[in-house]
Design a protein around this motif. Structure first.
Motif, PDB file in Angstrom:
ATOM      1  N   ALA A 126      -1.609   7.303 -12.116  1.00 13.10           N
ATOM      2  CA  ALA A 126      -2.928   7.475 -12.736  1.00 13.10           C
ATOM      3  C   ALA A 126      -3.536   8.825 -12.356  1.00 13.10           C
ATOM      4  CB  ALA A 126      -3.851   6.329 -12.328  1.00 13.10           C
ATOM      5  N   VAL A 127      -3.362   9.241 -11.111  1.00 12.59           N
ATOM      6  CA  VAL A 127      -3.886  10.525 -10.637  1.00 12.59           C
ATOM      7  C   VAL A 127      -3.143  11.683 -11.306  1.00 12.59           C
ATOM      8  CG1 VAL A 127      -3.948  12.014  -8.577  1.00 12.59           C
ATOM      9  CG2 VAL A 127      -4.814   9.673  -8.449  1.00 12.59           C
ATOM     10  N   HIS A 128      -1.832  11.554 -11.440  1.00 13.41           N
ATOM     11  CA  HIS A 128      -1.018  12.626 -12.026  1.00 13.41           C
ATOM     12  C   HIS A 128      -1.338  12.870 -13.503  1.00 13.41           C
ATOM     13  CE1 HIS A 128       2.464  12.703  -8.865  1.00 13.41           C
ATOM     14  NE2 HIS A 128       1.362  13.276  -8.435  1.00 13.41           N
ATOM     15  N   ILE A 129      -1.868  11.872 -14.201  1.00 11.67           N
ATOM     16  CA  ILE A 129      -2.216  12.045 -15.618  1.00 11.67           C
ATOM     17  C   ILE A 129      -3.164  13.223 -15.798  1.00 11.67           C
ATOM     18  CG2 ILE A 129      -3.536  10.994 -17.521  1.00 11.67           C
ATOM     19  CD1 ILE A 129      -2.239   8.305 -16.706  1.00 11.67           C
ATOM     20  N   SER A 130      -4.050  13.426 -14.834  1.00  9.91           N
ATOM     21  CA  SER A 130      -5.028  14.522 -14.906  1.00  9.91           C
ATOM     22  C   SER A 130      -4.484  15.838 -14.361  1.00  9.91           C
ATOM     23  CB  SER A 130      -6.278  14.145 -14.114  1.00  9.91           C
ATOM     24  OG  SER A 130      -6.848  12.983 -14.638  1.00  9.91           O
ATOM     25  N   GLY A 131      -3.234  15.845 -13.913  1.00  9.63           N
ATOM     26  CA  GLY A 131      -2.655  17.056 -13.334  1.00  9.63           C
ATOM     27  C   GLY A 131      -2.993  17.233 -11.863  1.00  9.63           C
ATOM     28  N   CYS A 132      -3.633  16.242 -11.282  1.00  4.55           N
ATOM     29  CA  CYS A 132      -4.033  16.286  -9.874  1.00  4.55           C
ATOM     30  C   CYS A 132      -2.864  15.866  -8.985  1.00  4.55           C
ATOM     31  CB  CYS A 132      -5.207  15.325  -9.682  1.00  4.55           C
ATOM     32  SG  CYS A 132      -5.889  15.275  -8.024  1.00  4.55           S
ATOM     33  N   LYS A 133      -2.819  16.412  -7.778  1.00  2.60           N
ATOM     34  CA  LYS A 133      -1.829  15.992  -6.781  1.00  2.60           C
ATOM     35  C   LYS A 133      -2.525  15.137  -5.746  1.00  2.60           C
ATOM     36  CE  LYS A 133       1.221  19.783  -7.666  1.00  2.60           C
ATOM     37  NZ  LYS A 133       1.897  20.968  -7.219  1.00  2.60           N
ATOM     38  N   MET A 134      -1.724  14.373  -5.002  1.00  2.91           N
ATOM     39  CA  MET A 134      -2.303  13.466  -4.021  1.00  2.91           C
ATOM     40  C   MET A 134      -1.445  13.424  -2.770  1.00  2.91           C
ATOM     41  SD  MET A 134      -3.557   9.593  -4.749  1.00  2.91           S
ATOM     42  CE  MET A 134      -4.556   8.729  -3.559  1.00  2.91           C
ATOM     43  N   ALA A 135      -2.116  13.345  -1.617  1.00  2.00           N
ATOM     44  CA  ALA A 135      -1.443  13.226  -0.320  1.00  2.00           C
ATOM     45  C   ALA A 135      -1.991  11.994   0.392  1.00  2.00           C
ATOM     46  CB  ALA A 135      -1.697  14.472   0.526  1.00  2.00           C
ATOM     47  N   PRO A 136      -1.131  11.157   0.954  1.00  5.59           N
ATOM     48  CA  PRO A 136      -1.638  10.009   1.709  1.00  5.59           C
ATOM     49  C   PRO A 136      -2.031  10.420   3.129  1.00  5.59           C
ATOM     50  CG  PRO A 136       0.745   9.974   1.722  1.00  5.59           C
ATOM     51  CD  PRO A 136       0.333  11.167   0.892  1.00  5.59           C
ATOM     52  N   LEU A 137      -3.096   9.827   3.645  1.00  2.59           N
ATOM     53  CA  LEU A 137      -3.504  10.056   5.033  1.00  2.59           C
ATOM     54  C   LEU A 137      -2.905   8.921   5.867  1.00  2.59           C
ATOM     55  CD1 LEU A 137      -5.012  11.572   7.199  1.00  2.59           C
ATOM     56  CD2 LEU A 137      -7.081  10.332   6.546  1.00  2.59           C
ATOM     57  N   LEU A 138      -1.682   9.130   6.353  1.00  3.25           N
ATOM     58  CA  LEU A 138      -0.954   8.120   7.115  1.00  3.25           C
ATOM     59  C   LEU A 138      -1.602   7.957   8.483  1.00  3.25           C
ATOM     60  CD1 LEU A 138       2.676   9.199   6.195  1.00  3.25           C
ATOM     61  CD2 LEU A 138       1.223   7.511   5.040  1.00  3.25           C
ATOM     62  N   THR A 139      -1.835   6.702   8.881  1.00  4.70           N
ATOM     63  CA  THR A 139      -2.630   6.417  10.068  1.00  4.70           C
ATOM     64  C   THR A 139      -2.055   5.275  10.880  1.00  4.70           C
ATOM     65  OG1 THR A 139      -4.583   6.990   8.768  1.00  4.70           O
ATOM     66  CG2 THR A 139      -4.983   5.818  10.797  1.00  4.70           C
ATOM     67  N   HIS A 140      -2.262   5.341  12.181  1.00  3.09           N
ATOM     68  CA  HIS A 140      -2.040   4.203  13.069  1.00  3.09           C
ATOM     69  C   HIS A 140      -3.241   4.143  13.994  1.00  3.09           C
ATOM     70  CE1 HIS A 140      -0.579   1.710  16.354  1.00  3.09           C
ATOM     71  NE2 HIS A 140       0.285   1.236  15.475  1.00  3.09           N
ATOM     72  N   ALA A 141      -3.954   3.034  13.996  1.00 11.55           N
ATOM     73  CA  ALA A 141      -5.227   2.932  14.710  1.00 11.55           C
ATOM     74  C   ALA A 141      -5.076   2.767  16.212  1.00 11.55           C
ATOM     75  CB  ALA A 141      -6.031   1.758  14.161  1.00 11.55           C
TER      76      ALA A 141
ATOM     77  N   LYS B  90      -7.479   2.034  -7.741  1.00 11.78           N
ATOM     78  CA  LYS B  90      -6.850   2.823  -8.805  1.00 11.78           C
ATOM     79  C   LYS B  90      -7.918   3.501  -9.663  1.00 11.78           C
ATOM     80  CE  LYS B  90      -3.229   2.393 -12.276  1.00 11.78           C
ATOM     81  NZ  LYS B  90      -2.273   1.439 -12.875  1.00 11.78           N
ATOM     82  N   ARG B  91      -8.964   2.759 -10.011  1.00 11.12           N
ATOM     83  CA  ARG B  91     -10.050   3.337 -10.805  1.00 11.12           C
ATOM     84  C   ARG B  91     -10.762   4.449 -10.039  1.00 11.12           C
ATOM     85  NH1 ARG B  91     -12.035  -2.525 -12.375  1.00 11.12           N
ATOM     86  NH2 ARG B  91     -10.688  -2.896 -14.165  1.00 11.12           N
ATOM     87  N   TYR B  92     -11.008   4.228  -8.753  1.00  5.77           N
ATOM     88  CA  TYR B  92     -11.692   5.221  -7.921  1.00  5.77           C
ATOM     89  C   TYR B  92     -10.919   6.546  -7.906  1.00  5.77           C
ATOM     90  CZ  TYR B  92     -13.175   7.655  -3.699  1.00  5.77           C
ATOM     91  OH  TYR B  92     -13.599   8.611  -2.812  1.00  5.77           O
ATOM     92  N   TYR B  93      -9.625   6.478  -7.578  1.00  4.81           N
ATOM     93  CA  TYR B  93      -8.831   7.705  -7.499  1.00  4.81           C
ATOM     94  C   TYR B  93      -8.643   8.348  -8.867  1.00  4.81           C
ATOM     95  CZ  TYR B  93      -7.874   6.801  -2.601  1.00  4.81           C
ATOM     96  OH  TYR B  93      -8.009   6.606  -1.252  1.00  4.81           O
ATOM     97  N   SER B  94      -8.489   7.549  -9.895  1.00  7.76           N
ATOM     98  CA  SER B  94      -8.326   8.065 -11.247  1.00  7.76           C
ATOM     99  C   SER B  94      -9.593   8.796 -11.697  1.00  7.76           C
ATOM    100  CB  SER B  94      -8.010   6.909 -12.196  1.00  7.76           C
ATOM    101  OG  SER B  94      -7.757   7.389 -13.484  1.00  7.76           O
ATOM    102  N   ARG B  95     -10.767   8.223 -11.390  1.00  7.54           N
ATOM    103  CA  ARG B  95     -12.029   8.899 -11.727  1.00  7.54           C
ATOM    104  C   ARG B  95     -12.137  10.246 -11.016  1.00  7.54           C
ATOM    105  NH1 ARG B  95     -14.412   3.892 -10.920  1.00  7.54           N
ATOM    106  NH2 ARG B  95     -15.216   4.564  -8.897  1.00  7.54           N
TER     107      ARG B  95
END
Length: 190
Positions: free
Chosen positions: A100-115, A51-56
């Motif tokens: 936490a990411v949205h507080i800065s106005g940033c958008k986020m997309a998950p990288l959905l994966t299957h190994a 959470k801290r990493y993405y928020s930063r």
């Protein structure tokens, strides 16, 4: 090596902080954080460090963050530190990260994966059962039903992401070539 600061260079950098507007997605800046595996989860559940990493990252005027690879089911992970994008606890934590990411106005997309066959241990699952690096048969080939299940897991994860407020459907982030300008050897501007 010191890079000379010129009026042209400053103008080019300034462009990165302008909004990107498209009929499918709008970003408050043109800066995008590419997916970087962090492997900080706790048994698949995102942690406060994540959470801290993405928020930063979001706090530095980034328009879009693409998450680290996240597993859509129990056979989809590559490493024990890989975060899950399924199950109540993991999804609740992802929702907190997104807030936490949205507080800065940033958008986020998950990288959905299957190994697939890169999954360590006995639970590897791939259409052929062949491990792609060694080319050795490690498991039985997946049945059509198993393949349908993995496809459904992707669909469930994508639906959960959308409900939480993540962006990332293919239609959201396809950017037409005419909106892309090359400004360096490995840098593009949208």
């Amino acid at each position: 090596m010191k890079i000379p600061t010129t009026a042209l260079a400053l103008r080019d950098i300034d462009v990165l902080f302008r909004p990107f507007e498209h009929r499918k997605i709008n970003l408050h800046t043109r800066l995008v954080v590419a997916p970087i595996p962090r492997l900080f989860s706790d048994d698949g559940v995102p942690t406060i460090e994540m959470k801290r990493y993405y928020s930063r990252r979001a706090g530095h005027d980034v328009g879009l963050i693409i998450s680290e690879p996240v597993s859509v089911n129990e056979t989809g992970g590559v490493d024990e530190g890989m975060a899950h994008f399924y199950g109540g606890r993991a999804l609740r934590e992802w929702k907190g990260i997104l807030r936490a990411v949205h507080i800065s106005g940033c958008k986020m997309a998950p990288l959905l994966t299957h190994a697939g066959m890169l999954h360590p241990g006995d639970s590897a699952a791939g259409p052929s059962g062949i491990e792609p690096v060694s080319l050795l048969k490690r498991a039985d080939a997946m049945s059509r039903e198993s393949i349908r299940t993995v496809i459904s897991d992707f669909a469930r994860a994508a639906a959960a992401a959308r409900l939480m407020g993540f962006v990332g459907r293919r239609e959201d982030i396809v950017i037409p070539w005419e909106a892309i300008t090359r400004i360096g050897d490995d840098i593009i501007l949208v």
